[in-house]
Motif scaffolding. Structure first.
Motif, PDB file in Angstrom:
ATOM      1  N   LYS A 133     -23.166   7.798  10.480  1.00  0.00           N
ATOM      2  CA  LYS A 133     -24.609   7.620  10.310  1.00  0.00           C
ATOM      3  C   LYS A 133     -25.377   8.816  10.891  1.00  0.00           C
ATOM      4  CE  LYS A 133     -28.146   4.450  12.078  1.00  0.00           C
ATOM      5  NZ  LYS A 133     -28.279   3.360  13.071  1.00  0.00           N
ATOM      6  N   TYR A 134     -24.857   9.375  11.993  1.00  0.00           N
ATOM      7  CA  TYR A 134     -25.528  10.518  12.631  1.00  0.00           C
ATOM      8  C   TYR A 134     -24.983  11.850  12.126  1.00  0.00           C
ATOM      9  CZ  TYR A 134     -28.240   7.511  15.665  1.00  0.00           C
ATOM     10  OH  TYR A 134     -29.145   6.590  16.127  1.00  0.00           O
ATOM     11  N   GLY A 135     -24.257  11.827  11.001  1.00  0.00           N
ATOM     12  CA  GLY A 135     -23.885  13.096  10.363  1.00  0.00           C
ATOM     13  C   GLY A 135     -22.516  13.622  10.734  1.00  0.00           C
ATOM     14  N   GLY A 136     -21.787  12.929  11.608  1.00  0.00           N
ATOM     15  CA  GLY A 136     -20.448  13.380  11.957  1.00  0.00           C
ATOM     16  C   GLY A 136     -19.413  12.829  10.992  1.00  0.00           C
ATOM     17  N   LYS A 137     -18.161  13.174  11.283  1.00  0.00           N
ATOM     18  CA  LYS A 137     -17.059  12.663  10.473  1.00  0.00           C
ATOM     19  C   LYS A 137     -16.104  11.896  11.387  1.00  0.00           C
ATOM     20  CE  LYS A 137     -17.187  15.833   6.619  1.00  0.00           C
ATOM     21  NZ  LYS A 137     -16.385  16.707   5.729  1.00  0.00           N
ATOM     22  N   ALA A 138     -15.394  10.952  10.803  1.00  0.00           N
ATOM     23  CA  ALA A 138     -14.529  10.114  11.638  1.00  0.00           C
ATOM     24  C   ALA A 138     -13.297   9.693  10.857  1.00  0.00           C
ATOM     25  CB  ALA A 138     -15.293   8.876  12.098  1.00  0.00           C
ATOM     26  N   THR A 139     -12.190   9.567  11.553  1.00  0.00           N
ATOM     27  CA  THR A 139     -10.985   9.058  10.896  1.00  0.00           C
ATOM     28  C   THR A 139     -10.175   8.236  11.870  1.00  0.00           C
ATOM     29  OG1 THR A 139      -9.174   9.585   9.408  1.00  0.00           O
ATOM     30  CG2 THR A 139      -9.343  10.946  11.388  1.00  0.00           C
ATOM     31  N   TYR A 140      -9.344   7.381  11.305  1.00  0.00           N
ATOM     32  CA  TYR A 140      -8.492   6.494  12.096  1.00  0.00           C
ATOM     33  C   TYR A 140      -7.066   6.743  11.633  1.00  0.00           C
ATOM     34  CZ  TYR A 140      -7.208   2.325  14.734  1.00  0.00           C
ATOM     35  OH  TYR A 140      -6.670   1.465  15.655  1.00  0.00           O
ATOM     36  N   MET A 141      -6.240   7.257  12.532  1.00  0.00           N
ATOM     37  CA  MET A 141      -4.883   7.671  12.175  1.00  0.00           C
ATOM     38  C   MET A 141      -3.843   6.625  12.550  1.00  0.00           C
ATOM     39  SD  MET A 141      -5.139  11.636  13.407  1.00  0.00           S
ATOM     40  CE  MET A 141      -5.882  11.186  14.972  1.00  0.00           C
ATOM     41  N   ASP A 187     -23.970  12.190  19.019  1.00  0.00           N
ATOM     42  CA  ASP A 187     -23.944  13.638  18.735  1.00  0.00           C
ATOM     43  C   ASP A 187     -22.511  14.181  18.626  1.00  0.00           C
ATOM     44  OD1 ASP A 187     -23.206  13.422  21.343  1.00  0.00           O
ATOM     45  OD2 ASP A 187     -24.449  15.087  22.057  1.00  0.00           O
ATOM     46  N   ILE A 188     -21.645  13.314  18.193  1.00  0.00           N
ATOM     47  CA  ILE A 188     -20.247  13.727  18.003  1.00  0.00           C
ATOM     48  C   ILE A 188     -20.072  14.272  16.586  1.00  0.00           C
ATOM     49  CG2 ILE A 188     -17.948  12.730  17.683  1.00  0.00           C
ATOM     50  CD1 ILE A 188     -18.460  11.194  20.312  1.00  0.00           C
ATOM     51  N   ASP A 189     -19.400  15.423  16.485  1.00  0.00           N
ATOM     52  CA  ASP A 189     -19.175  16.043  15.166  1.00  0.00           C
ATOM     53  C   ASP A 189     -17.937  15.466  14.483  1.00  0.00           C
ATOM     54  OD1 ASP A 189     -21.335  17.995  15.324  1.00  0.00           O
ATOM     55  OD2 ASP A 189     -20.154  18.819  16.997  1.00  0.00           O
ATOM     56  N   GLU A 190     -16.902  15.299  15.310  1.00  0.00           N
ATOM     57  CA  GLU A 190     -15.656  14.777  14.732  1.00  0.00           C
ATOM     58  C   GLU A 190     -15.114  13.736  15.695  1.00  0.00           C
ATOM     59  OE1 GLU A 190     -12.973  17.941  14.006  1.00  0.00           O
ATOM     60  OE2 GLU A 190     -14.356  18.989  12.654  1.00  0.00           O
ATOM     61  N   TRP A 191     -14.654  12.664  15.120  1.00  0.00           N
ATOM     62  CA  TRP A 191     -14.233  11.542  15.939  1.00  0.00           C
ATOM     63  C   TRP A 191     -12.870  11.055  15.469  1.00  0.00           C
ATOM     64  CZ3 TRP A 191     -12.757   6.573  15.401  1.00  0.00           C
ATOM     65  CH2 TRP A 191     -12.895   5.708  16.505  1.00  0.00           C
ATOM     66  N   TYR A 192     -11.990  10.816  16.435  1.00  0.00           N
ATOM     67  CA  TYR A 192     -10.621  10.428  16.107  1.00  0.00           C
ATOM     68  C   TYR A 192     -10.186   9.207  16.911  1.00  0.00           C
ATOM     69  CZ  TYR A 192     -10.575  15.149  14.220  1.00  0.00           C
ATOM     70  OH  TYR A 192     -10.880  16.273  13.506  1.00  0.00           O
ATOM     71  N   ALA A 193      -9.549   8.291  16.227  1.00  0.00           N
ATOM     72  CA  ALA A 193      -8.845   7.229  16.934  1.00  0.00           C
ATOM     73  C   ALA A 193      -7.533   7.010  16.185  1.00  0.00           C
ATOM     74  CB  ALA A 193      -9.658   5.954  16.978  1.00  0.00           C
ATOM     75  N   GLY A 194      -6.710   6.161  16.704  1.00  0.00           N
ATOM     76  CA  GLY A 194      -5.445   5.930  16.007  1.00  0.00           C
ATOM     77  C   GLY A 194      -4.717   4.763  16.626  1.00  0.00           C
TER      78      GLY A 194
END
Lengths: 426, 426, 426, 426
Positions: C378-386, C197-204
């Motif tokens: 897959k669950y509708g959120g967005k994700a990026t890897y910085m 249920d995460i809307d926005e996800w960030y890693a880097g």
């Protein structure tokens, strides 16, 4: 006898050099057989040729019919009469020459191998055949194992029998065998039945180990059993830049199999050998190679070791094919057996030509004479394989291989003494 | 124009099939060049041949003089007139055809590659050249990359220029280049100076990727720089049974080097390739092989990656030679450069024959057209390399490679539209 | 905020160096987790540990239970309280820390990986950790990939959330993930449901490519799918001198398989990788080795390429086992997926700490963050890897790997700006 | 004597099993030496230990000082008194026990090797040591070559000398030698001078070839010269996904060298062997391995063959290092010589325990007893190496290796008969 030897000496040199100049590969000895046959007939022997001499189907590693045809044409150009070519048609080279004294006595058999090797003879000015101008006329083919000398020894013995036929008794069969290299010819002569009623059988080799001229060994120990294989890998070609992943790389399979074959472990029960002697693969630089071809042989001091080598080689070839997702076709094209000489067959010979007599010498090559020897022994005869010493500045199968021509008379004399003793014995 | 296309269509098929039947390897395109020259002369072009066309010394990977001589004899048997053979003597095949309208206008260059590949064409009954009876006449040589089509496209364009020479302006240079396979021919034409005053330069390829007929890409991205190498290992032969330790095994070196070359790591800065496409080694089964020969190529997406591959390949070849105590001789016989198309050179073309226009397509082969393109750009011109779509049931360099002959008219029309637009533009 | 940054800067350095000194391998991060947990609790986060955090069975490449037990003992000696060890028992390391503002707003997820590598840190006096005395305390284990920095960035972000919890809204989940190296830990956290249920996800990641401090990339392209395999060969030992033919050589199989794996061809549809990173085989010098063990990984730019590599590696391992008549057991112990960042997730950020903003950077490693990202999407959120720029005098996984600690504040500030903007946006 | 044998039989079994349970690797035989020393002292022998027994610098392939220290600690835990540990400190294990009758007579030397192998003993219920509960206590270490039996034979002989010291004359030196495996210990005892005034010297081995209990061979032929090498490759690590081209792959070098070493050709002058028995390389899956380590040995029937193998192995290791651009360090850590037994040393022995006497048996292992034998012969003494028959369901160095304990009494009796005959002879 002194006169006989004196007359024979220059003749031996002349024979040897003329055969050296015209070497022919196994089952292609048309010219060689023709020349031997003419000499033997002139000496009064009964000569058998072609299919009389061998079982066609028992010949191993026959050249392709295209190669045979091409060589038959060449033989014609070299002056071999049509009737001879017809008699040997399709790779039935070699001959059997018989002299039956019709006096009671033993049946003695002698074998002389007559084929050459696919080696380009060296042109070094110190190489005797170059210096004395009897270097091979045929690019890529060379008598680099001394079979030119073996033919000569056979002809020398024939001269003795012919000139002394009134003194000797019993029956003499001289087998001039094709395709010894690769263990391909002896089996076919053996299966034709020529060895079955022979009481004593003799063959020999010039060199093998470097020994002074005049040294003769009455027997050998250690000839290795061997098997000759061809392996053909088939894959799928593809453009190596545009879609390398689409290829099934048979070239790489052939290369990898080659290296892997050498990793077969040593065997604690005796010497073994492995050699890939020819490798051709691929079509062009930017194509994943869809075919790979290997010619290899394995050897073992005993049948057990030889079988171990066969089994391992087979598994490696199959597994490497699987590894590259290609197919492999494995074909047996030659073999020799391990053999035990009847070391009691000859007592030391004393003759001015023979300076040192060894009861046996240890060797480690392979010989399809083994088929003949095992056959003679099976039918109750005795057999031995002798060595005739010569220095060897370069080993057998080397492009500068050569032997001391003085060894020819020693070898002929050894066979003469054997014949004489046998005749006197009885 | 409708009439023109209608008349041209059967002619294109006929050209293609006749070239397909008589494929010739690089620098041996005597018959091919003769046929093209006759057509181009008939259409009114000025034709340049032989040393006018190329710098002899800049040819890479030239066949041996023996192969060239043999093929010159064969060309004669195939009906190539003596004057042509003399003009091309020693592997100076290919031609340049020029039409100068002598009206002010741009100088347009076009390149068509004409050589075939060392592949035996498949005889499968579903393979069109078999079914329609234009399969290669020459065992082991095949147009498996579509250059028969490229020649045809060049002739098609020539028909247009010839028939419409009153409407068009400027100057047209058509380069029919030998020996594209292996990156061996373009450099020699380039160094002769033919590319220096060209304003716009076009080349293209049928296929590369399977696309429907009617799809055309105005440019390509991703051609790999490449280098072509031959490596010759020399060792010492010995009898593999009697004294295996005496040999210096060049066959085993060649096999090991082959496998090892594939272990060069991937490069993080771009695609790379390695392929050993041909491997021949050894003389005979029971001889330690004293020679081994490899034909290989390496590729890199950038000059940096290509240089990395070159350096690694070189070190591997040298080290494997050391490992087996044999020598290795490494010869560079071909190369291509990486290249950047002037993607702005052509705007989308609309024509009934062109159904889909792609501004560019990503590829991963190599092309010695790169030498010509870099030269044109260096002298201030623009250059592009196009693709003409065709389905590809089998990839390039496959024994069943074939393309849809409908693509030929599409390609010719594309070039015609380029010429027409250029003429109208000014 | 200026004060906040000023206070944070020395704290970041201190965190980083203390984690650098106590590196722990994947699924053994007992001490590391304990330290993070204590900090996060002190800052007011709700902390989840052990089996709450991950699906036990979805952990890949778990160390042996013996290794885990030994490390649990060591952790105790290092001062990790018993209750923590009990909570993580059996390799359930890592933690999830949650701050729910209970104000309406987005749910933001952040992931920080915490494990170290089996590398002995270099003792060179110029190597900062040596010079400034925070070199690894643990021989053979090293933070050589910057995860000590990643933990630090997570703690830095936590400080911000904690100190500004009244200004921000929505919910924050910080995942401190174990065992990123080898792609072993992310799947287990993902399958536990933390990402759904995460809307926005960030890693880097710090570094990857050498870039000046202050450069930030909002996304990456090119992460490779990957698979991690262990292969165990089993054969039969024998005395290597007395009966070498009796052994089934698993050591030689492991060595040959290693070399052969590197011969898998390049793929025209994208980058690929192969690496055998660990190889142990055999027992003693004069024993034919009866076991061989490989740790390897393969990668592919697309799932297709990755699958091709998997299939080829599998066939090679099986075929080499057959070749040496040994068995092989192949175990999958880790994997990552290919992934596509939502490049539209963040607009360029302006801040005095961020000197250069790149919308994306091309990379070629692998990341098991891919499991989390694909799940979020897959669950509708967005994700990026910085990426967070730092110079890299030595590459990742090098014994002298180090990064510029100035990059830590840049990274923390980037995450703070993302949080602030998200809060302001609504 | 009947009583003596009857009393001895259960003692031999008990000795053997107790040593079998506590196996120790070469130069780590602290507990083993302690136990032997206590027995020998109790029997009245003068015992020499530590540096009295060997030249420290002539020990080959010494374990690392860390391993030695760890084992010294363990030995203490196993109950070895401190004074013993001090005496053997730093890997000076093994002992010499002397009994001088001070009556005129020959000086007889006997050697018994005492070390075990790095093999994990099998737990199969049919394996006698498992069934009868004397399986190795030490995971990964096993008496898999029968040295537990050899120690026992030495103690059995000592019982005889002790109990019959009034009947025998001359002097008896029993050498309990450490580190026979790998050919590492004999040289150091030899160089200390213990062999120089010995008139007759005897050693022997249980098994080697499977023979019935009761068969004894008075001599052996065929022990191979050997050399033991360690090779350490050093390269540069790099991230295998992100920049594979930056690594210098020492793991791949070690793997390739291993396979390549097996391609050294067979030698026509005698048997040879090659084995890589241990291979460890690399650090972790996604790191290009920066180190690779091999333990290998080569053997040759003659010094010439052994030297050939050494030279080839050396060149291969160096060339493979060059191929991968890594360094290699090659260290010699053990060797044995070829040797010729004085076959005339013992006449056939008749005794109810000895059922079949062979004058000699052909073998193909290696033995560092060769150093002692060559030394004895150099100083004018005679030496022989005997075999004591036992069935061998599994070969030497196999995890299920075992011998028939009945062979122990046969061996002891053989030595007793030798001593008795020598005493009677004079």
């Amino acid at each position: 006898m002194q006169d006989f030897y004196q007359a024979l000496t220059p003749k031996l040199r002349q024979y040897r050099r003329s055969f050296h100049k015209c070497p022919e590969l196994g089952f292609l000895e048309y010219h060689t057989t023709y020349k031997i046959a003419e000499e033997m007939k002139a000496l009064g022997f009964t000569v058998y040729l072609g299919k009389e001499v061998m079982e066609s189907d028992a010949r191993l590693g026959l050249p392709s019919s295209k190669e045979i045809e091409m060589h038959e044409k060449k033989a014609k150009q070299w002056g071999v009469p049509d009737e001879y070519i017809q008699a040997m048609k399709g790779g039935h080279t070699g001959l059997v020459a018989v002299w039956d004294t019709e006096k009671e006595g033993a049946h003695l058999g002698f074998r002389f191998d007559i084929d050459a090797l696919p080696i380009t003879e060296h042109g070094h000015p110190d190489h005797l055949p170059t210096k004395e101008e009897f270097r091979s006329n045929e690019e890529g083919v060379m008598h680099a194992c001394g079979h030119d000398g073996h033919i000569t020894i056979g002809l020398g013995l024939a001269h003795f029998i012919s000139h002394h036929h009134e003194q000797v008794k019993g029956k003499f069969t001289l087998l001039f065998q094709p395709a010894e290299e690769g263990g391909r010819g002896a089996k076919a002569m053996t299966e034709k039945g020529w060895l079955r009623d022979i009481d004593e059988w003799y063959a020999g080799h010039l060199g093998i180990q470097p020994l002074p001229v005049g040294t003769v060994a009455g027997a050998t120990r250690g000839f290795l059993a061997s098997a000759k294989l061809n392996a053909t890998f088939k894959g799928v070609s593809a453009h190596s830049g545009m879609e390398p992943e689409k290829g099934k790389n048979a070239l790489l399979a052939a290369a990898t199999a080659t290296t892997q074959l050498y990793t077969i472990p040593r065997h604690s029960n005796g010497a073994s050998r492995i050699n890939v002697g020819k490798l051709t693969a691929g079509n062009g630089r930017n194509i994943i190679g869809d075919k790979g071809y290997l010619e290899l042989e394995i050897r073992g001091e005993t049948e057990e070791v030889n079988d171990f080598m066969k089994q391992e080689a087979n598994r490696i070839l199959q597994s490497v094919a699987n590894m590259y997702d290609v197919s492999v076709d494995i074909e047996f094209v030659g073999e020799t057996e391990s053999v035990v000489c009847n070391e009691d067959l000859i007592r030391p010979i004393s003759s001015p030509h023979i300076r040192k007599w060894e009861p046996f010498i240890q060797v480690s090559g392979s010989e399809d004479a083994s088929f003949m020897m095992n056959e003679v022994q099976k039918y109750g005869g005795k057999a031995t394989y002798m060595l005739f010493g010569t220095p060897l500045p370069f080993g057998h199968h080397h492009p500068q291989f050569d032997f001391d021509e003085g060894a020819l008379l020693v070898a002929v004399d050894t066979l003469i003494q054997i014949v004489k003793r046998r005749t006197e014995d009885e």
